[in-house]
Design a protein around this motif. Structure first.
Motif, PDB file in Angstrom:
ATOM      1  N   ASP A 157      39.942  57.288  24.481  1.00 19.70           N
ATOM      2  CA  ASP A 157      40.464  57.920  25.696  1.00 19.70           C
ATOM      3  C   ASP A 157      39.438  57.784  26.819  1.00 19.70           C
ATOM      4  N   VAL A 158      39.432  56.616  27.461  1.00 25.08           N
ATOM      5  CA  VAL A 158      38.454  56.316  28.508  1.00 25.08           C
ATOM      6  C   VAL A 158      39.184  56.025  29.816  1.00 25.08           C
ATOM      7  N   THR A 159      38.738  56.661  30.884  1.00 27.32           N
ATOM      8  CA  THR A 159      39.248  56.368  32.226  1.00 27.32           C
ATOM      9  C   THR A 159      38.099  55.863  33.083  1.00 27.32           C
ATOM     10  N   ALA A 160      38.301  54.719  33.706  1.00 28.28           N
ATOM     11  CA  ALA A 160      37.324  54.170  34.643  1.00 28.28           C
ATOM     12  C   ALA A 160      37.746  54.530  36.061  1.00 28.28           C
ATOM     13  N   VAL A 161      36.820  55.076  36.829  1.00 23.73           N
ATOM     14  CA  VAL A 161      37.060  55.347  38.252  1.00 23.73           C
ATOM     15  C   VAL A 161      36.149  54.397  39.028  1.00 23.73           C
ATOM     16  N   VAL A 162      36.759  53.517  39.812  1.00 27.17           N
ATOM     17  CA  VAL A 162      36.067  52.344  40.342  1.00 27.17           C
ATOM     18  C   VAL A 162      35.903  52.428  41.858  1.00 27.17           C
ATOM     19  N   THR A 163      34.719  52.078  42.319  1.00 25.75           N
ATOM     20  CA  THR A 163      34.469  52.041  43.756  1.00 25.75           C
ATOM     21  C   THR A 163      35.345  50.992  44.438  1.00 25.75           C
ATOM     22  N   VAL A 164      35.689  51.224  45.691  1.00 29.29           N
ATOM     23  CA  VAL A 164      36.580  50.310  46.424  1.00 29.29           C
ATOM     24  C   VAL A 164      35.979  49.952  47.782  1.00 29.29           C
ATOM     25  N   ALA A 165      34.671  49.685  47.789  1.00 32.51           N
ATOM     26  CA  ALA A 165      33.993  49.340  49.041  1.00 32.51           C
ATOM     27  C   ALA A 165      33.414  47.926  49.017  1.00 32.51           C
ATOM     28  N   ASP A 166      33.712  47.142  47.985  1.00 32.79           N
ATOM     29  CA  ASP A 166      33.177  45.790  47.868  1.00 32.79           C
ATOM     30  C   ASP A 166      33.701  44.925  49.022  1.00 32.79           C
ATOM     31  N   ASP A 167      32.795  44.187  49.669  1.00 28.37           N
ATOM     32  CA  ASP A 167      33.223  43.292  50.745  1.00 28.37           C
ATOM     33  C   ASP A 167      32.645  41.894  50.587  1.00 28.37           C
ATOM     34  N   GLY A 168      32.233  41.543  49.363  1.00 29.86           N
ATOM     35  CA  GLY A 168      31.652  40.228  49.119  1.00 29.86           C
ATOM     36  C   GLY A 168      32.512  39.381  48.206  1.00 29.86           C
ATOM     37  N   GLY A 169      32.190  38.106  48.112  1.00 28.81           N
ATOM     38  CA  GLY A 169      32.843  37.200  47.187  1.00 28.81           C
ATOM     39  C   GLY A 169      34.342  37.120  47.375  1.00 28.81           C
ATOM     40  N   SER A 170      35.042  36.932  46.250  1.00 29.61           N
ATOM     41  CA  SER A 170      36.495  36.820  46.277  1.00 29.61           C
ATOM     42  C   SER A 170      37.147  38.077  46.844  1.00 29.61           C
ATOM     43  N   SER A 171      36.639  39.248  46.456  1.00 24.17           N
ATOM     44  CA  SER A 171      37.215  40.509  46.956  1.00 24.17           C
ATOM     45  C   SER A 171      37.078  40.624  48.468  1.00 24.17           C
TER      46      SER A 171
END
Length: 322
Positions: A25-39
């Motif tokens: 039972d694992v939940t990942a909460v992921v940052t959404v500020a990446d502005d490099g590379g493909s993203s």
């Protein structure tokens, strides 16, 4: 046991790879500020798009082991070669971007792609809208004390100066937390923060007001996992205890239960112990670096350390240990 891990990039991938050895039972909460590379390219070309790269990496870490899941995970990781418009893009980033345009709801998109990859847990964004990071940086001018403002995850991660403080900016002004991510933190038995790029992957979670409040209020045991080595740019010259100091500076109300660090990465354990005590935490030193890479955590060793911390701090939950 319900576990939630907050972070981004390779650091979060390391935490999730260890956690899946401990509980399903694992939940990942992921940052959404990446502005490099493909993203970063997708963010610039498709306005208001959540950067998909770190979300994809989190799903890959939690993906299933059956043949179908392994195939889809391999496809999501695959990057196009050549020199054309698709060069460097990961297939998974394009799939997530397309689904975001079709469905609109980031949580629904991630739940759908998690099923495709056989993820048993859940992957959620820390915010449903893309965010940007601003930093106050010294050491870039003739007067070392002059403060310059730098904007953007890549610029901050590679600055030759010293990062003093960061802020989050959102299209509508105030960054809003993803409701499902906030609830996951409140419902958790165990919450992990770090390792990872300290100023651009770890601390941003503390600057989303709803997530910050949930981290302060949750009854879960909270654990900070420190990096193995300082990172050029962001934390060059940082001691292990300095990492904890900046957590206190950005979130003075936050208390944690344990700080995990690699024993070979802590030259002065007493100083780390004192810094951890300011956060209300005990320190746990163990050999958790990969034998063949001093800058990378060994998933099995980190999982063993997490089990020990859980046993000592008395985390609840009804799920079986692995």
């Amino acid at each position: 046991m319900k576990a939630v891990a907050l972070g981004g990039g390779h650091g979060l991938h390391a935490t999730l790879t260890a956690l899946k050895r401990v509980t399903d039972d694992v939940t990942a909460v992921v940052t959404v500020a990446d502005d490099g590379g493909s993203s970063g390219r997708l963010r610039r070309e498709l306005s208001d798009l959540l950067p998909p790269g770190d979300l994809r990496k989190a799903m890959a870490a939690l993906a299933g082991d059956d043949e179908s899941s392994r195939l889809w995970t391999s496809l999501f990781k695959h990057r196009f070669g050549g020199t054309g418009a698709l060069a460097g893009h990961a297939v998974g980033n394009l799939v997530i971007a397309g689904l975001l345009e079709q469905l609109g709801d980031p949580v629904a998109v991630l739940d759908l792609t998690c099923r495709l990859l056989g993820v048993k847990g859940r992957v959620l964004p820390m915010s449903n809208e893309p965010l940007d990071i601003e930093a106050d940086v010294t050491g870039l001018d003739e007067d070392e004390k002059d403060v310059r403002r730098i904007r953007g995850q890549v610029a901050i991660a590679t600055t030759p100066g010293l990062v003093q403080r960061i802020r989050l900016t959102a299209p509508n002004g105030r960054p809003a937390g993803c409701p499902e991510a906030v609830q996951a933190v409140l419902d958790a038995d165990l919450v992990l923060l770090g390792p990872g790029s300290w100023f651009t992957s770890v601390l941003p979670h503390l600057l989303v007001p709803e997530l910050h409040d949930a981290l302060v209020r949750t009854r879960a045991k909270k654990v900070l996992v420190l990096n193995l080595v300082p990172q050029p740019g962001e934390t060059a010259g940082f001691s292990p205890e300095r990492h904890l100091d900046v957590v206190c500076e950005h979130a003075p109300e936050l208390k944690v239960d344990a700080v995990i660090a690699d024993v070979d990465s802590v030259p002065t354990p007493d100083r780390l112990t004192r810094a951890a005590s300011v956060l209300g935490a005990h320190t746990h030193l163990a050999k958790i670096a990969a034998p063949d890479a001093a800058e990378r955590h060994d998933p099995e060793a980190l999982a063993g350390c997490l089990r020990q911390v859980v046993d000592e701090t008395g985390v609840g939950g009804t799920g079986p240990w692995r």
